[in-house]
Design an enzyme around this catalytic site. Sequence first.
Site, PDB file in Angstrom:
ATOM      1  N   CYS A   2      37.342  27.071  42.920  1.00 36.66           N
ATOM      2  CA  CYS A   2      37.036  25.784  43.551  1.00 36.66           C
ATOM      3  C   CYS A   2      37.498  25.723  45.004  1.00 36.66           C
ATOM      4  O   CYS A   2      38.536  26.277  45.352  1.00 36.66           O
ATOM      5  CB  CYS A   2      37.719  24.656  42.805  1.00 36.66           C
ATOM      6  SG  CYS A   2      37.392  24.642  41.059  1.00 36.66           S
ATOM      7  N   ARG A  27      33.765  31.646  47.723  1.00 38.87           N
ATOM      8  CA  ARG A  27      34.814  31.674  46.698  1.00 38.87           C
ATOM      9  C   ARG A  27      34.229  31.631  45.285  1.00 38.87           C
ATOM     10  O   ARG A  27      34.915  31.932  44.329  1.00 38.87           O
ATOM     11  CB  ARG A  27      35.737  30.455  46.875  1.00 38.87           C
ATOM     12  CG  ARG A  27      36.477  30.476  48.183  1.00 38.87           C
ATOM     13  CD  ARG A  27      37.076  29.105  48.466  1.00 38.87           C
ATOM     14  NE  ARG A  27      38.216  28.827  47.611  1.00 38.87           N
ATOM     15  CZ  ARG A  27      39.464  29.091  47.915  1.00 38.87           C
ATOM     16  NH1 ARG A  27      39.749  29.650  49.064  1.00 38.87           N
ATOM     17  NH2 ARG A  27      40.447  28.791  47.098  1.00 38.87           N
ATOM     18  N   TRP A  73      34.188  25.590  40.301  1.00 37.64           N
ATOM     19  CA  TRP A  73      33.965  26.745  39.432  1.00 37.64           C
ATOM     20  C   TRP A  73      34.514  26.313  38.081  1.00 37.64           C
ATOM     21  O   TRP A  73      35.717  26.136  37.921  1.00 37.64           O
ATOM     22  CB  TRP A  73      34.719  27.954  39.986  1.00 37.64           C
ATOM     23  CG  TRP A  73      34.371  29.248  39.337  1.00 37.64           C
ATOM     24  CD1 TRP A  73      33.353  30.089  39.686  1.00 37.64           C
ATOM     25  CD2 TRP A  73      35.059  29.878  38.244  1.00 37.64           C
ATOM     26  NE1 TRP A  73      33.357  31.196  38.871  1.00 37.64           N
ATOM     27  CE2 TRP A  73      34.384  31.105  37.971  1.00 37.64           C
ATOM     28  CE3 TRP A  73      36.152  29.555  37.449  1.00 37.64           C
ATOM     29  CZ2 TRP A  73      34.775  31.981  36.962  1.00 37.64           C
ATOM     30  CZ3 TRP A  73      36.549  30.424  36.440  1.00 37.64           C
ATOM     31  CH2 TRP A  73      35.856  31.625  36.220  1.00 37.64           C
ATOM     32  N   ASN A  99      41.542  21.421  42.731  1.00 34.16           N
ATOM     33  CA  ASN A  99      41.391  22.849  42.436  1.00 34.16           C
ATOM     34  C   ASN A  99      42.614  23.245  41.620  1.00 34.16           C
ATOM     35  O   ASN A  99      43.732  22.956  42.016  1.00 34.16           O
ATOM     36  CB  ASN A  99      41.333  23.615  43.775  1.00 34.16           C
ATOM     37  CG  ASN A  99      41.421  25.116  43.594  1.00 34.16           C
ATOM     38  OD1 ASN A  99      41.313  25.623  42.490  1.00 34.16           O
ATOM     39  ND2 ASN A  99      41.617  25.821  44.694  1.00 34.16           N
ATOM     40  N   GLY A 100      42.404  23.897  40.483  1.00 32.20           N
ATOM     41  CA  GLY A 100      43.539  24.321  39.663  1.00 32.20           C
ATOM     42  C   GLY A 100      43.318  23.938  38.206  1.00 32.20           C
ATOM     43  O   GLY A 100      42.220  23.548  37.817  1.00 32.20           O
ATOM     44  N   GLU A 477      35.615  51.902  40.156  1.00 33.83           N
ATOM     45  CA  GLU A 477      35.252  50.915  41.177  1.00 33.83           C
ATOM     46  C   GLU A 477      33.736  50.858  41.361  1.00 33.83           C
ATOM     47  O   GLU A 477      33.152  49.775  41.475  1.00 33.83           O
ATOM     48  CB  GLU A 477      35.964  51.264  42.499  1.00 33.83           C
ATOM     49  CG  GLU A 477      35.579  50.428  43.695  1.00 33.83           C
ATOM     50  CD  GLU A 477      35.794  48.927  43.518  1.00 33.83           C
ATOM     51  OE1 GLU A 477      36.449  48.509  42.560  1.00 33.83           O
ATOM     52  OE2 GLU A 477      35.255  48.171  44.350  1.00 33.83           O
ATOM     53  N   LYS A 481      31.397  47.562  40.918  1.00 36.06           N
ATOM     54  CA  LYS A 481      30.499  47.040  41.958  1.00 36.06           C
ATOM     55  C   LYS A 481      29.106  46.831  41.393  1.00 36.06           C
ATOM     56  O   LYS A 481      28.486  45.799  41.607  1.00 36.06           O
ATOM     57  CB  LYS A 481      30.376  48.015  43.146  1.00 36.06           C
ATOM     58  CG  LYS A 481      31.467  48.071  44.159  1.00 36.06           C
ATOM     59  CD  LYS A 481      31.707  46.834  44.959  1.00 36.06           C
ATOM     60  CE  LYS A 481      32.596  45.876  44.252  1.00 36.06           C
ATOM     61  NZ  LYS A 481      33.980  45.895  44.425  1.00 36.06           N
ATOM     62  N   GLU A 484      28.959  43.900  38.682  1.00 36.37           N
ATOM     63  CA  GLU A 484      29.192  42.519  39.112  1.00 36.37           C
ATOM     64  C   GLU A 484      28.066  41.952  39.958  1.00 36.37           C
ATOM     65  O   GLU A 484      27.806  40.762  39.916  1.00 36.37           O
ATOM     66  CB  GLU A 484      30.540  42.364  39.826  1.00 36.37           C
ATOM     67  CG  GLU A 484      30.620  43.017  41.177  1.00 36.37           C
ATOM     68  CD  GLU A 484      31.981  42.845  41.838  1.00 36.37           C
ATOM     69  OE1 GLU A 484      32.557  41.762  41.755  1.00 36.37           O
ATOM     70  OE2 GLU A 484      32.468  43.806  42.448  1.00 36.37           O
ATOM     71  N   HIS A 500      34.064  61.814  23.682  1.00 34.78           N
ATOM     72  CA  HIS A 500      34.884  61.324  22.569  1.00 34.78           C
ATOM     73  C   HIS A 500      34.368  59.977  22.076  1.00 34.78           C
ATOM     74  O   HIS A 500      35.158  59.117  21.680  1.00 34.78           O
ATOM     75  CB  HIS A 500      36.354  61.251  23.002  1.00 34.78           C
ATOM     76  CG  HIS A 500      36.912  62.602  23.337  1.00 34.78           C
ATOM     77  ND1 HIS A 500      37.199  63.546  22.389  1.00 34.78           N
ATOM     78  CD2 HIS A 500      37.177  63.181  24.537  1.00 34.78           C
ATOM     79  CE1 HIS A 500      37.634  64.655  22.978  1.00 34.78           C
ATOM     80  NE2 HIS A 500      37.624  64.448  24.291  1.00 34.78           N
ATOM     81  N   LYS A 595      35.541  34.460  44.270  1.00 35.88           N
ATOM     82  CA  LYS A 595      36.184  35.387  45.202  1.00 35.88           C
ATOM     83  C   LYS A 595      37.699  35.337  45.064  1.00 35.88           C
ATOM     84  O   LYS A 595      38.381  36.343  45.176  1.00 35.88           O
ATOM     85  CB  LYS A 595      35.771  35.006  46.627  1.00 35.88           C
ATOM     86  CG  LYS A 595      36.324  35.924  47.701  1.00 35.88           C
ATOM     87  CD  LYS A 595      35.617  37.247  47.689  1.00 35.88           C
ATOM     88  CE  LYS A 595      36.147  38.220  48.705  1.00 35.88           C
ATOM     89  NZ  LYS A 595      35.708  39.590  48.384  1.00 35.88           N
TER      90      LYS A 595
HETATM   91  C1  F6R Z   1      35.463  42.806  42.661  1.00 38.86           C
HETATM   92  C2  F6R Z   1      36.523  41.917  43.107  1.00 38.86           C
HETATM   93  C3  F6R Z   1      37.556  41.512  42.129  1.00 38.86           C
HETATM   94  C4  F6R Z   1      38.913  41.331  42.824  1.00 38.86           C
HETATM   95  C5  F6R Z   1      39.923  40.713  41.845  1.00 38.86           C
HETATM   96  C6  F6R Z   1      41.285  40.589  42.478  1.00 38.86           C
HETATM   97  O1  F6R Z   1      34.612  43.130  43.703  1.00 38.86           O
HETATM   98  O2  F6R Z   1      36.560  41.509  44.235  1.00 38.86           O
HETATM   99  O3  F6R Z   1      37.655  42.407  41.067  1.00 38.86           O
HETATM  100  O4  F6R Z   1      39.360  42.569  43.277  1.00 38.86           O
HETATM  101  O5  F6R Z   1      39.472  39.445  41.465  1.00 38.86           O
HETATM  102  O6  F6R Z   1      41.236  39.798  43.611  1.00 38.86           O
HETATM  103  P1  F6R Z   1      42.314  39.908  44.755  1.00 38.86           P
HETATM  104  O7  F6R Z   1      42.199  41.242  45.373  1.00 38.86           O
HETATM  105  O8  F6R Z   1      41.977  38.801  45.696  1.00 38.86           O
HETATM  106  O9  F6R Z   1      43.638  39.712  44.084  1.00 38.86           O
END
Ligand code: F6R
Length: 600
Positions: A2, A27, A73, A99-100, A477, A481, A484, A500, A595
């Site tokens: 949020c 976000r 959110w 927010n929270g 990773e 990517k 997501e 396995h 985000k």
């Molecule tokens: C994926 C992504 C998330 C963040 C995770 C941690 O692209 O961005 O997996 O890496 O939510 O977020 P931070 O780094 O802000 O603690």
Amino acid sequence: MCGIVGYIGNEQAKDILIKGLQKLEYRGYDSAGIALVGNSGIELYKEKGRIASLEDAINKDASGTTGIGHTRWATHGAPSKENAHPHQSVSERYTLVHNGVIENYQQLKKEYLHDVTLASETDTEVIVQLVEAFSQKGESTEEAFRHTLSLLHGSYAIALIDNADNDTIYVGKNKSPLLVGLGDGVNVVASDAMAMLHITKEFIEIMDEEIVVVTKDNVQVKTLDGKSVTRHSFTTDIDESDTEKGTYNHFMLKEVDEQPFVMRNIVQKYQNDDGDIKLDGDIRSAINDADRLYIIAAGTSYHAGLVGKEMMEKVAKKPVEVHIASEFLYNQPLLSEKPLFIFISQSGETADCRGVLVNVKKNGYKSLTITNVPGSTLSREADFTLHTYAGPEIAVASTKAYTAQMAVFSILAMDSARAQGIDTDFDAIQELSLIANAMETLCDQKDVMEQIARDYLFETRSCFFIGRGMDYHVVMEGSLKLKEISYIQAEGFAGGELKHGTIALIEDGTPVVAVTTQKHVNLNIRGNVQEVVARGANACIISTETTKQDGDQIVLPDIHELMTPLLSVIPLQLIAYYAALHRGCDVDKPRNLAKSVTVE
Ligand code: F6R
């Protein structure tokens, strides 16, 4: 997650709030709303979906020079117009955004609001109803606000307006981020500075369990029991243009392309005029005095931590454990005698990490945060901070922040090795300069990556990524990517582990992306590729000049083996980007994601 904005000044608030909300879109959100208060009373608009839908719903003549706005959110209650913020008290006197997560909202409802029928399923609505309940008992708005906040358990950033007084915004915070921005005859409120750069670059931080009474000419910080607090402002160095897409269609592509610049920036920031590493002596001592480093992170940052561990162990001979924050929080392993906790977080706000940090501090252990947002919660609360200098990352999928985190680790590893007198040929500074150039070359090959996405990923339901050692970390990773942003079911596996169990999922045409950048396991991973190809897989191989074989789809220049993830991830980021783009996905704002993950 949020986002909150607020404005109080002489101009019409509507467009300023909408612009602020657009800056917070990154976000992650699923509904949005604003409330304006002016001479003709309060006007409330909210909609499910994008800010564009909210804009369409707002009356063209909507007016008010004070207002608050929110992107939601969903946590308590589905994404809907009813659950969208702002929420209002029964008499509509008070309007609030939050927010929270309020953990005791049901208890509070039972205790104080048994005769109130709530209009939404949210925990937030309880807050605004409580303010009204206390004000009806004779408390001033500020008293009712402080009284309410003192009862809340959980996390909150809140902005409240009062229909009976259009000259004040009340804000409060605990564990969730919120800033107050200072202008000339105007003040603003924002979840992060980027949202209000079009108004001001000067901000004050609000600490947990503080409120701020904001008018257009004044801000007053107070504790929950009403004592005034002096707080100095700071000026952010974020440029508004850093938060714009420029000529790019998507922030993600812009941010992938920015990685060479970020590498050079990190070299510059962490090197002194003599070419030596520039690092706070206390951080150096904290690392070298620790008998074990505990890296705590989530998602992409966790993947960077896995690479950081290899660097610290192989170069600086420091034992390291890497833990997923949300797991560590409720299942703490046995700790060494003198641990140092290293939190990696792009946003510096991740609630799971913060939960661990709170316990770490309680137990008196030292902590270091590696973040892209130095004023963030994790940065403020840890003993030390290292900045990743990647510039604002707006796309939800983390790209440049990930490579920046690994780059900072490479510098830490080299510095620690030198400080301990360990003889090493590892020169992070030199490697990062080489990597910057190699990244540029890869970013220029977008047509190759686009073609790979077209050949392997346009139609598929699933995709596997395999690698060993450093390459295993990077394929995790790469798969994150891809899943997501394109919603393709993707998994990253250690090459030897596939047979396995998971190999049962390989069918005719299943794409398998293999990364092989290390000589000592090159033949092993190629053997694993043969195993899946024999079962019908469509293999795409990323190798290096040293490990290449005829037919490999991408060949990377040779760099130090420990640094290969910084380079091999670039094709994986670009392939994910083009797969998502051509499958019609919202690349920068993938569904269900946020985000900044500010709830556990
Ligand atoms: C994926 C992504 C998330 C963040 C995770 C941690 O692209 O961005 O997996 O890496 O939510 O977020 P931070 O780094 O802000 O603690």
